[in-house]
Design an enzyme around this catalytic site. Structure first.
Site, short mmCIF file in Angstrom:
data_model
loop_
_atom_site.label_atom_id
_atom_site.label_comp_id
_atom_site.label_asym_id
_atom_site.label_seq_id
_atom_site.Cartn_x
_atom_site.Cartn_y
_atom_site.Cartn_z
N TYR A 131 0.84 -1.28 0.03
CA TYR A 131 -0.01 0.01 -0.10
C TYR A 131 0.90 1.24 -0.14
O TYR A 131 0.22 2.37 0.01
CB TYR A 131 -0.80 0.10 1.21
CG TYR A 131 -1.99 -0.89 0.76
CD1 TYR A 131 -1.89 -2.29 0.97
CD2 TYR A 131 -3.29 -0.41 0.76
CE1 TYR A 131 -2.92 -3.31 0.88
CE2 TYR A 131 -4.33 -1.28 0.56
CZ TYR A 131 -4.18 -2.73 0.33
OH TYR A 131 -5.15 -3.59 0.27
N LYS A 139 3.43 -15.35 4.84
CA LYS A 139 4.04 -15.96 3.81
C LYS A 139 5.36 -16.33 3.88
O LYS A 139 6.03 -16.23 3.05
CB LYS A 139 3.35 -15.54 2.61
CG LYS A 139 3.41 -16.42 1.33
CD LYS A 139 2.44 -17.63 1.32
CE LYS A 139 2.74 -18.52 0.00
NZ LYS A 139 1.77 -19.78 0.25
N ASP A 173 -2.48 -18.82 2.65
CA ASP A 173 -3.37 -19.37 1.97
C ASP A 173 -4.05 -20.43 2.84
O ASP A 173 -5.27 -20.51 2.59
CB ASP A 173 -2.52 -20.09 0.82
CG ASP A 173 -1.39 -20.60 1.24
OD1 ASP A 173 -0.86 -20.36 2.34
OD2 ASP A 173 -0.61 -21.39 0.49
N ASP A 193 -6.46 -6.92 4.32
CA ASP A 193 -7.34 -6.55 3.60
C ASP A 193 -8.35 -7.64 2.91
O ASP A 193 -9.64 -7.83 2.98
CB ASP A 193 -6.87 -5.77 2.51
CG ASP A 193 -7.92 -4.91 1.74
OD1 ASP A 193 -9.10 -4.99 1.97
OD2 ASP A 193 -7.80 -4.65 0.52
N ASP A 242 -12.42 -9.12 4.32
CA ASP A 242 -13.71 -9.39 3.44
C ASP A 242 -13.97 -10.79 3.37
O ASP A 242 -15.30 -11.01 3.51
CB ASP A 242 -13.19 -9.09 2.11
CG ASP A 242 -13.40 -7.38 1.33
OD1 ASP A 242 -13.09 -6.68 2.18
OD2 ASP A 242 -13.88 -7.30 0.35
MN MN Z 1 -11.00 -3.89 1.25
#
Ligand code: MN
Ligand code: NAD
Length: 334
Positions: free
Chosen positions: A121, A167, A200, A224, A228
């Site tokens: 980001y 990861k 994962d 993020d 969701d």
């Molecule tokens: Mn989002």
């Protein structure tokens, strides 16, 4: 108490207006400042997060942010205003709780704590048209401070369990640094159960058995995506709240975006914004009783059958908000 309200784009202004109406029933003395940010602001002013908005937000210390619609292609000079706002206000940790709705088969009660200032980001990209690169930055300092928020949160909950998502098998330096930094912080908390899971596998385990999780902490992008996914167990994006915290300032911001597919139709679910305000009341303004009143009124409104279409109902945002505010008023009279 002061609040800077930034509606943004799409359904952003629709849901923040609803949340603000409810908040003003609870806190009539609240000083409200409206400010602009987002894609529409960029189109008009050439900047997505005007200096004036940033100053207003800083001065208020608390922000209610709707959503920003960002183009999925490169636009010179455009940067996501919410990413900028989180970084500028040093809101380095994003708290995203998911609780399964009443009466559902699975008892999910988890929180994703997302690092809010770095990872991909930082937006440092380059391309010659054939090969494109994006720089991913992970620092010990940012990993530790989000780790502090996650550990303190986990320690305050009955299960006292923390899952570190990374990861490091593929990215041992960057994700390894994230993991080790959070582990260092967690070592200072007695009685915390700490596990680590590859991202994962975390996605699979979230989908297969979300009730097994308590607090998850993750770098920005994984957080993020996983939040969701987690939102699906709480009733969807229309109800998923979040609060960004850090060095004093806070941003109440629904997990969802500007939802261009339903914007302007008056049917957006304002619950995500409302629950984000409940988090602000509870965790920032130290008003747990008001937060509980808001949550109770939300639950009662839903139980009475007033629901927006995303939850299978037929009510508009305005009908939902009216019903909610009436319940809030009744609970203040009681
Ligand atoms: Mn989002
Ligand atoms: P989205 O979250 O806007 O929408 C995903 C789906 O969920 C859509 O079908 C939408 O109708 C539904 N939905 C979302 N919120 C809802 C609500 N309150 N009530 C009812 N239904 C709701 O994600 P997207 O469509 O992938 O992104 C749209 C835009 O939003 C993009 O420009 C993206 O960059 C931006 N975005 C912004 C933020 C933010 O500002 N914090 C977060 C995510 C996405």
């Amino acid at each position: 108490m002061k609040l800077c309200v930034i509606g943004g784009d799409g359904i952003g202004p629709e849901v923040v207006d609803a949340a603000l109406a409810a908040l003003l029933v609870l806190l009539p003395q609240l000083e409200v400042h409206h400010a602009e940010a987002g894609w529409q602001t960029f189109v008009k002013q050439g900047v997505a997060l005007p200096q004036e908005t940033l100053e207003r937000a800083r001065e208020c210390g608390a922000v209610l942010f709707g959503a920003a619609g960002s183009p999925a292609y490169k636009v010179a000079g455009y940067r996501s205003p919410i990413v900028e706002l989180r970084r500028s206000l040093a809101c380095y940790a994003n708290i995203r709780p998911t609780t399964s709705p009443m009466g559902s088969a699975r008892a999910v009660d988890l929180v994703v704590v997302r690092e809010n200032t770095e990872d991909l980001y930082i937006g440092e990209e380059a391309s010659d048209g054939e090969v494109a690169t994006a720089l991913r930055r992970i620092s010990r300092a940012a990993s530790r401070r989000v780790g502090e928020v996650a550990c303190a949160l986990a320690a305050s909950r009955p299960r006292r369990k923390l899952t570190i998502v990374h990861k490091a098998n593929i990215l041992p330096l960057s994700d390894g640094l994230f993991r080790d930094s959070v582990r260092e912080v967690a070592a200072g908390y007695a009685g915390l159960e700490v596990e680590e899971v590859l991202v994962d596998t975390a996605a699979y385990r979230l989908a297969a058995n979300p009730a097994a999780f308590d607090v998850l902490v993750a770098p920005n992008l994984y957080g993020d995506i996983l939040s969701d996914l987690a939102a699906a167990f709480g009733g969807g994006l229309g109800v998923a709240p979040s609060l960004s915290v850090g060095e004093g300032c806070a941003i109440a911001e629904p997990v969802h975006g500007s939802a261009p597919d339903i914007a302007g139709r008056g049917i957006a679910n304002p619950q995500a914004a409302l629950s984000s305000v409940a988090l602000l009341l509870d965790r920032v303004w130290q008003q747990p009783a008001l937060a509980r009143r808001l949550q109770a009124a939300l639950a009662d409104t839903l139980a009475s059958g007033v629901r927006t279409p995303d939850l299978g109902g037929q009510s508009t945002s305005a009908e939902f908000t009216r019903a909610l505010c009436a319940r809030l008023q009744a609970s203040s009279a009681a």
